[in-house]
Scaffold this motif. Structure first.
Motif, PDB file in Angstrom:
ATOM      1  N   LYS A 278       0.880  -1.169   0.000  1.00  0.00           N
ATOM      2  CA  LYS A 278       0.000   0.000   0.000  1.00  0.00           C
ATOM      3  C   LYS A 278       0.917   1.219   0.000  1.00  0.00           C
ATOM      4  O   LYS A 278       1.192   1.800   1.051  1.00  0.00           O
ATOM      5  CB  LYS A 278      -0.905  -0.012   1.230  1.00  0.00           C
ATOM      6  CG  LYS A 278      -1.869  -1.194   1.279  1.00  0.00           C
ATOM      7  CD  LYS A 278      -2.699  -1.205   2.556  1.00  0.00           C
ATOM      8  CE  LYS A 278      -3.737  -0.121   2.556  1.00  0.00           C
ATOM      9  NZ  LYS A 278      -4.675  -0.240   3.704  1.00  0.00           N
ATOM     10  N   ILE A 280       2.854   4.775  -0.161  1.00  0.00           N
ATOM     11  CA  ILE A 280       2.515   6.082   0.395  1.00  0.00           C
ATOM     12  C   ILE A 280       3.409   7.146  -0.221  1.00  0.00           C
ATOM     13  O   ILE A 280       4.594   6.908  -0.486  1.00  0.00           O
ATOM     14  CB  ILE A 280       2.642   6.064   1.939  1.00  0.00           C
ATOM     15  CG1 ILE A 280       2.113   7.377   2.535  1.00  0.00           C
ATOM     16  CG2 ILE A 280       4.074   5.773   2.380  1.00  0.00           C
ATOM     17  CD1 ILE A 280       1.958   7.326   4.061  1.00  0.00           C
ATOM     18  N   GLY A 306       0.521   2.975   5.683  1.00  0.00           N
ATOM     19  CA  GLY A 306       0.528   2.892   4.227  1.00  0.00           C
ATOM     20  C   GLY A 306      -0.309   4.004   3.634  1.00  0.00           C
ATOM     21  O   GLY A 306      -0.907   4.804   4.361  1.00  0.00           O
ATOM     22  N   GLY A 307      -0.359   4.048   2.320  1.00  0.00           N
ATOM     23  CA  GLY A 307      -1.149   5.059   1.650  1.00  0.00           C
ATOM     24  C   GLY A 307      -2.598   4.638   1.500  1.00  0.00           C
ATOM     25  O   GLY A 307      -3.008   3.561   1.956  1.00  0.00           O
ATOM     26  N   PRO A 308      -3.407   5.475   0.852  1.00  0.00           N
ATOM     27  CA  PRO A 308      -4.846   5.182   0.694  1.00  0.00           C
ATOM     28  C   PRO A 308      -5.089   4.088  -0.340  1.00  0.00           C
ATOM     29  O   PRO A 308      -4.256   3.809  -1.202  1.00  0.00           O
ATOM     30  CB  PRO A 308      -5.412   6.524   0.233  1.00  0.00           C
ATOM     31  CG  PRO A 308      -4.276   7.162  -0.500  1.00  0.00           C
ATOM     32  CD  PRO A 308      -3.041   6.766   0.250  1.00  0.00           C
ATOM     33  N   SER A 391      -4.036   2.927   6.634  1.00  0.00           N
ATOM     34  CA  SER A 391      -3.909   3.836   5.494  1.00  0.00           C
ATOM     35  C   SER A 391      -3.922   5.274   5.983  1.00  0.00           C
ATOM     36  O   SER A 391      -4.531   5.597   6.994  1.00  0.00           O
ATOM     37  CB  SER A 391      -5.062   3.633   4.501  1.00  0.00           C
ATOM     38  OG  SER A 391      -5.028   2.347   3.922  1.00  0.00           O
ATOM     39  N   TYR A 392      -3.243   6.125   5.227  1.00  0.00           N
ATOM     40  CA  TYR A 392      -3.166   7.543   5.595  1.00  0.00           C
ATOM     41  C   TYR A 392      -2.956   8.366   4.330  1.00  0.00           C
ATOM     42  O   TYR A 392      -2.274   7.933   3.403  1.00  0.00           O
ATOM     43  CB  TYR A 392      -1.995   7.763   6.559  1.00  0.00           C
ATOM     44  CG  TYR A 392      -1.808   9.194   7.040  1.00  0.00           C
ATOM     45  CD1 TYR A 392      -2.413   9.641   8.208  1.00  0.00           C
ATOM     46  CD2 TYR A 392      -1.010  10.085   6.333  1.00  0.00           C
ATOM     47  CE1 TYR A 392      -2.235  10.943   8.666  1.00  0.00           C
ATOM     48  CE2 TYR A 392      -0.826  11.393   6.778  1.00  0.00           C
ATOM     49  CZ  TYR A 392      -1.435  11.816   7.938  1.00  0.00           C
ATOM     50  OH  TYR A 392      -1.263  13.107   8.393  1.00  0.00           O
ATOM     51  N   THR A 396      -2.515   8.910  -4.424  1.00  0.00           N
ATOM     52  CA  THR A 396      -2.586   7.522  -4.892  1.00  0.00           C
ATOM     53  C   THR A 396      -1.451   7.221  -5.864  1.00  0.00           C
ATOM     54  O   THR A 396      -0.868   8.127  -6.476  1.00  0.00           O
ATOM     55  CB  THR A 396      -3.916   7.240  -5.602  1.00  0.00           C
ATOM     56  OG1 THR A 396      -3.974   8.005  -6.818  1.00  0.00           O
ATOM     57  CG2 THR A 396      -5.096   7.607  -4.703  1.00  0.00           C
TER      58      THR A 396
END
Length: 420
Positions: A278, A280, A306-308, A391-392, A396
């Protein structure tokens, strides 16, 4: 305004874009921070400081007089009750891929940021002092050497102010065996020692999610420091930490964008489903790290992040990229066993030629990232768990790919971290 710390003394460098020296240091540092020296010692971080303190080229900034048994006392009143402009944050690894974004984020939030940098920073030391001052505009740049504790302590001492928080974005340049221990452990520990010596009561560490399954030297080095950081907090209730373990960075997934754009196949190992992540963005990660400075729910925590969006496999990343360039997907599938053979051969050669130690380690790093997911590892099930990986942020991977297709990889170069 910036600071330069050669072996002969501390020189102040001024940028025309910064506030003048009197405004920046007199109002922000001296008027708001009361500094006093008292004895302090930690069980495993004892240091021996010798030599005379650095001279400072301003009447407003007076050095702290330090000896082997004196330091700045950890504030009895938490810095978290202060206004950000009154909080002094020392950032090490400030010119790295993530570090420069962390400096920018902290300064935008109003903190007094002291960014420690090498005299020649960037990939293979290509950036001059002026380049660094421009890159870290808004922060107070302290040119020093984090790999040398005495030099770093003298540089911080020469600032003449106490430190509230240390943020470490240090990371090995290439993952080599010696470099991993020199940077991920020793240099990071030096920043803790120096920060604590001059008053720091909180330490934010940029680590990596892959340390949860350590097979590589840089992972072992990071874990050793993490353990000592936790021990420091256990033995001193006035000291806290936040350990940030991010997943994959965007730049590590952007190496094939230009190749696909030029009609080349997307290279992946196995069926492209061996691992997932995921990713980021640097800006979102910098924001999360900045949150760790003041937010109490992040105190004394190990924080995977991790990212969104959903976790993506290499196959899904490749399909996304081909869709963006408007081409029919074309993949080159490489058997993972090829890497196993190469690593085995290099390990054999290392026994005869020790100088090949790093080459063998690089092969292991490539193998690790080709097969291991950058997600939360569940030791009970023996599997990675995408749903459990936090997620944070908003950026994307698709947005990143679109930007790279238009603007190229400028600012996203892998440099010495390139494996393939």
């Amino acid at each position: 305004m910036s600071l330069f710390a050669p072996s002969s003394g501390l020189t102040l460098l001024q940028s025309t874009k910064d506030h003048n020296f009197r405004q920046l240091f007199s109002s922000h540092f001296i008027n708001h921070v009361q500094v006093r020296t008292v004895p302090y010692a930690t069980p495993f971080l004892s240091v021996n400081v010798s030599g005379r303190p650095f001279r400072v080229s301003s009447r407003k900034l007076k050095p702290i007089i330090a000896s082997a048994a004196s330091t700045v006392e950890t504030p009895k009143i938490s810095f978290r009750g202060k206004n950000p402009k009154d909080i002094n944050v020392l950032v090490v690894g400030s010119t790295g891929y993530i570090g420069k974004f962390v400096v920018k984020e902290l300064t935008s939030r109003g903190f007094n940021v002291i960014a420690v940098a090498r005299e020649k920073s960037g990939i293979k030391g290509k950036n001059s002092k002026d380049d660094t001052l421009e890159q870290l505009n808004g922060a107070n740049v302290c040119f020093s050497d984090v790999t040398n504790l005495e030099t770093l302590e003298k540089s911080v001492q020469g600032l003449g102010v106490s430190i509230d928080v240390v943020v470490s974005c240090l990371a090995s340049r290439n993952g080599g065996v010696k470099d991993s221990w020199n940077i991920d452990y020793e240099a990071t520990k030096n920043s803790l020692v120096a920060g604590r010596k001059f008053g720091a009561s909180h330490f934010v560490l940029l680590s990596a999610i892959c340390v949860q399954k350590p097979l590589l030297e840089f992972q072992r080095a990071k874990l050793k420091f993490e353990a000592e950081l936790m021990k420091e907090a256990e033995e001193d209730s006035g000291f806290t930490y936040s350990i940030v373990r991010p997943t994959a960075f965007f730049k590590s997934l952007g190496g094939q964008v230009e190749l696909v754009k030029d009609g080349k196949p997307y290279v992946m190992f196995g069926d492209g489903k061996l691992c997932a992540c995921k990713p980021i963005s640097e800006q979102d990660l910098a924001s999360f790290i900045a949150d760790c400075v003041l937010k109490e729910d992040k105190i004394n925590q190990v924080l995977p992040i991790g990212g969104p969006g959903k976790a993506l496999t290499p196959l899904e990343q490749g399909e996304m990229l081909f869709k963006l360039v408007g081409k029919e997907p074309k993949f080159l599938k490489v058997p993972i066993e090829i890497m196993d053979f190469a690593i085995g051969f290099l390990d054999f050669l290392v026994k005869i030629f020790p100088s090949l130690e790093d080459a063998a380690e690089f092969g292991k790093i490539g193998r690790y990232y080709a097969a291991e997911s950058m997600l939360i590892w569940d030791p009970e099930t023996g599997e990675y768990n995408a749903e459990a990986t936090p997620s944070y942020g908003n950026d994307t991977l698709e947005d990143f790919f679109q930007r790279v297709l238009k603007e190229g990889m400028a600012g996203q170069e892998l440099g010495e971290q390139t494996i393939f």
